[in-house]
Write a protein that holds these residues in place. Sequence first.
Motif, PDB file in Angstrom:
ATOM      1  N   LEU A  73       0.817  -0.943  -0.203  1.00 56.79           N
ATOM      2  CA  LEU A  73      -0.335   0.220  -0.448  1.00 56.79           C
ATOM      3  C   LEU A  73       0.483   1.155  -0.180  1.00 56.79           C
ATOM      4  N   ALA A  74       2.118   1.165   0.703  1.00 54.63           N
ATOM      5  CA  ALA A  74       2.824   2.060   0.598  1.00 54.63           C
ATOM      6  C   ALA A  74       3.336   3.177  -1.357  1.00 54.63           C
ATOM      7  N   LEU A  75       2.604   2.132  -2.449  1.00 56.34           N
ATOM      8  CA  LEU A  75       3.104   2.712  -3.619  1.00 56.34           C
ATOM      9  C   LEU A  75       2.151   3.824  -3.874  1.00 56.34           C
ATOM     10  N   MET A  76       1.096   4.148  -2.924  1.00 59.05           N
ATOM     11  CA  MET A  76       0.396   5.182  -3.346  1.00 59.05           C
ATOM     12  C   MET A  76       1.190   5.962  -2.856  1.00 59.05           C
ATOM     13  N   ARG A  77       1.927   6.541  -2.217  1.00 58.54           N
ATOM     14  CA  ARG A  77       2.714   7.628  -1.918  1.00 58.54           C
ATOM     15  C   ARG A  77       3.074   8.356  -3.406  1.00 58.54           C
ATOM     16  N   TYR A  78       3.260   7.332  -4.413  1.00 60.23           N
ATOM     17  CA  TYR A  78       3.379   8.319  -5.838  1.00 60.23           C
ATOM     18  C   TYR A  78       2.579   8.519  -6.309  1.00 60.23           C
ATOM     19  N   SER A  79       2.324   9.522  -5.569  1.00 63.05           N
ATOM     20  CA  SER A  79       0.613  10.944  -5.976  1.00 63.05           C
ATOM     21  C   SER A  79       0.953  11.037  -7.056  1.00 63.05           C
ATOM     22  N   ILE A  80       1.848  11.542  -7.744  1.00 62.53           N
ATOM     23  CA  ILE A  80       1.018  11.946  -8.882  1.00 62.53           C
ATOM     24  C   ILE A  80       0.645  10.928 -10.521  1.00 62.53           C
ATOM     25  N   MET A  81       1.498   9.218  -9.906  1.00 62.62           N
ATOM     26  CA  MET A  81       0.881   8.294 -10.778  1.00 62.62           C
ATOM     27  C   MET A  81      -0.620   7.713 -10.423  1.00 62.62           C
ATOM     28  N   THR A  82      -0.451   7.999  -9.191  1.00 61.76           N
ATOM     29  CA  THR A  82      -1.468   6.986  -8.073  1.00 61.76           C
ATOM     30  C   THR A  82      -3.244   7.728  -9.165  1.00 61.76           C
ATOM     31  N   PRO A  83      -3.007   8.975  -9.294  1.00 63.09           N
ATOM     32  CA  PRO A  83      -4.757   9.551  -9.856  1.00 63.09           C
ATOM     33  C   PRO A  83      -4.478   9.140 -11.150  1.00 63.09           C
ATOM     34  N   LEU A  84      -3.566   9.432 -11.731  1.00 59.62           N
ATOM     35  CA  LEU A  84      -3.411   8.764 -13.709  1.00 59.62           C
ATOM     36  C   LEU A  84      -3.792   7.150 -13.672  1.00 59.62           C
ATOM     37  N   ALA A  85      -3.058   6.249 -12.670  1.00 58.15           N
ATOM     38  CA  ALA A  85      -3.944   5.563 -12.855  1.00 58.15           C
ATOM     39  C   ALA A  85      -5.445   4.947 -12.900  1.00 58.15           C
ATOM     40  N   LEU A  86      -5.379   5.594 -11.591  1.00 61.67           N
ATOM     41  CA  LEU A  86      -7.187   5.507 -10.962  1.00 61.67           C
ATOM     42  C   LEU A  86      -8.302   6.073 -12.399  1.00 61.67           C
ATOM     43  N   PHE A  87      -7.980   6.891 -12.766  1.00 56.19           N
ATOM     44  CA  PHE A  87      -8.710   7.577 -13.391  1.00 56.19           C
ATOM     45  C   PHE A  87      -9.477   7.633 -14.944  1.00 56.19           C
ATOM     46  N   SER A  88      -7.803   7.109 -15.661  1.00 57.05           N
ATOM     47  CA  SER A  88      -7.547   6.777 -16.723  1.00 57.05           C
ATOM     48  C   SER A  88      -8.878   5.879 -17.978  1.00 57.05           C
ATOM     49  N   PRO A  89      -8.405   5.751 -18.580  1.00 53.01           N
ATOM     50  CA  PRO A  89      -9.624   5.226 -19.630  1.00 53.01           C
ATOM     51  C   PRO A  89      -9.183   3.845 -19.775  1.00 53.01           C
ATOM     52  N   ASP A  90      -8.245   3.841 -20.076  1.00 54.02           N
ATOM     53  CA  ASP A  90      -8.046   2.037 -20.352  1.00 54.02           C
ATOM     54  C   ASP A  90      -6.085   2.222 -19.929  1.00 54.02           C
ATOM     55  N   LEU A  91      -6.012   0.633 -19.995  1.00 54.47           N
ATOM     56  CA  LEU A  91      -4.605  -0.045 -19.536  1.00 54.47           C
ATOM     57  C   LEU A  91      -3.844   0.912 -20.523  1.00 54.47           C
ATOM     58  N   ARG A  92      -3.830   1.269 -22.157  1.00 51.64           N
ATOM     59  CA  ARG A  92      -3.248   1.432 -22.830  1.00 51.64           C
ATOM     60  C   ARG A  92      -2.486   3.502 -22.620  1.00 51.64           C
ATOM     61  N   HIS A  93      -3.350   3.776 -22.110  1.00 55.02           N
ATOM     62  CA  HIS A  93      -3.866   5.530 -21.386  1.00 55.02           C
ATOM     63  C   HIS A  93      -2.666   5.254 -20.028  1.00 55.02           C
ATOM     64  N   ILE A  94      -2.819   4.676 -19.097  1.00 60.39           N
ATOM     65  CA  ILE A  94      -2.437   4.329 -17.831  1.00 60.39           C
ATOM     66  C   ILE A  94      -0.161   3.996 -18.885  1.00 60.39           C
ATOM     67  N   PHE A  95      -0.443   2.615 -19.975  1.00 60.41           N
ATOM     68  CA  PHE A  95       1.434   2.756 -19.848  1.00 60.41           C
ATOM     69  C   PHE A  95       1.705   3.635 -20.262  1.00 60.41           C
ATOM     70  N   GLU A  96       0.818   4.381 -21.305  1.00 59.28           N
ATOM     71  CA  GLU A  96       1.680   5.947 -22.242  1.00 59.28           C
ATOM     72  C   GLU A  96       1.328   6.849 -21.235  1.00 59.28           C
ATOM     73  N   ASP A  97       0.861   7.215 -19.977  1.00 57.97           N
ATOM     74  CA  ASP A  97       0.946   8.352 -19.149  1.00 57.97           C
ATOM     75  C   ASP A  97       2.465   7.597 -18.070  1.00 57.97           C
ATOM     76  N   VAL A  98       2.423   6.502 -17.713  1.00 59.37           N
ATOM     77  CA  VAL A  98       3.726   6.080 -17.086  1.00 59.37           C
ATOM     78  C   VAL A  98       5.057   6.596 -17.357  1.00 59.37           C
ATOM     79  N   LYS A  99       5.137   6.434 -18.697  1.00 56.08           N
ATOM     80  CA  LYS A  99       6.556   6.088 -19.281  1.00 56.08           C
ATOM     81  C   LYS A  99       6.767   7.854 -19.906  1.00 56.08           C
TER      82      LYS A  99
END
Length: 336
Positions: A73-99
């Motif tokens: 659960l400590a990974l939630m401290r990556y506060s900028i990445m967490t909402p990006l993944a949570l509200f993302s339209p789909d997995l492809r967007h998550i991978f693109e955003d993280v990169k």
Amino acid sequence: MRISPLNLIVMAHTLDVEGLDRERILKRCQLDPASLLNEDGEWVPAEHFADMIRVILAETADPAFGLIAGKSLALMRYSIMTPLALFSPDLRHIFEDVKHFTPLLFEEPEYTLIERDDEAQVLMHPWLQEHGCVRYRHDFLVTSILQMLRFGGMRDDELIAIEVPHECEPELTPRYTALWGSKVRFGQRNCRVIFNRTALGRPMMSHSQVGYAGARERAAQALSARMNRIDTAEKVRQWLLSALPQQPSMTETARQLNMSERTLRRNLADLQTSYQALVQECQFLKARSLLADEQLPIKHVAHCLGFNSVASFHRSFRRWTDTTPTLWREAQLKGR
């Protein structure tokens, strides 16, 4: 290589979540707990993170601790990445955003998403390659990627294979299969997760157009500030390391960077450091590298760092590490 201090902060919180002795481990890593309070502080050498992992693996005697860290659960401290993944339209967007936003955490992405025909694969290439840390990082990445895929709606029957380079001890096999499933292959050439490509475009249940737009805007602003920021400290480090054994004055360094000494001092203060601190940091980084060669006499190491005598080198090294160069070298060789 340097990384965001947030990586160390998340690791420290992982220790808390798992009930480990955080203070003891940080002390063994020679890390001041106060230095892990500022997420936006100056980036730190990746060696600090590697040291932290080695100490944790030694303290826990668990070669598969990466499995634990990868789902903490400590990974939630990556506060900028967490909402990006949570509200993302789909997995492809998550991978693109993280990169795309990787430079907020470290210099290079640790994976490549490859799409071929009906298959997709996440090929992992960790930036951390130090001895004793590669397996940890592979386990961590595979676990966190799987968590992300499953959160994004990938079904178990869409997972094709998981491949990792390291072998697995028989007693640890149940832990891997319980977390990763039965399609894992050990001792492979690459580290990758292979799955059905259709999972990438499946709409996520948690998607929010407003939430995603806001999260991406915040991440974009942070990235812009990071990329536009003149990293004066890094330029000073490169100059000082290239100049050793000479030790340029602050005036000479300011001239090398085409700025006034006053501006240099102010920029370093904004980065919560000083010129003298960077001089000592560069000497210590170089000392670690040279002392790793057991054939080099201590006198030669001292000379390469710009010290006038072995005695002055000893005094500085003891101030940095609370031990002598000889004892530090013996401890490192023993650990290796």
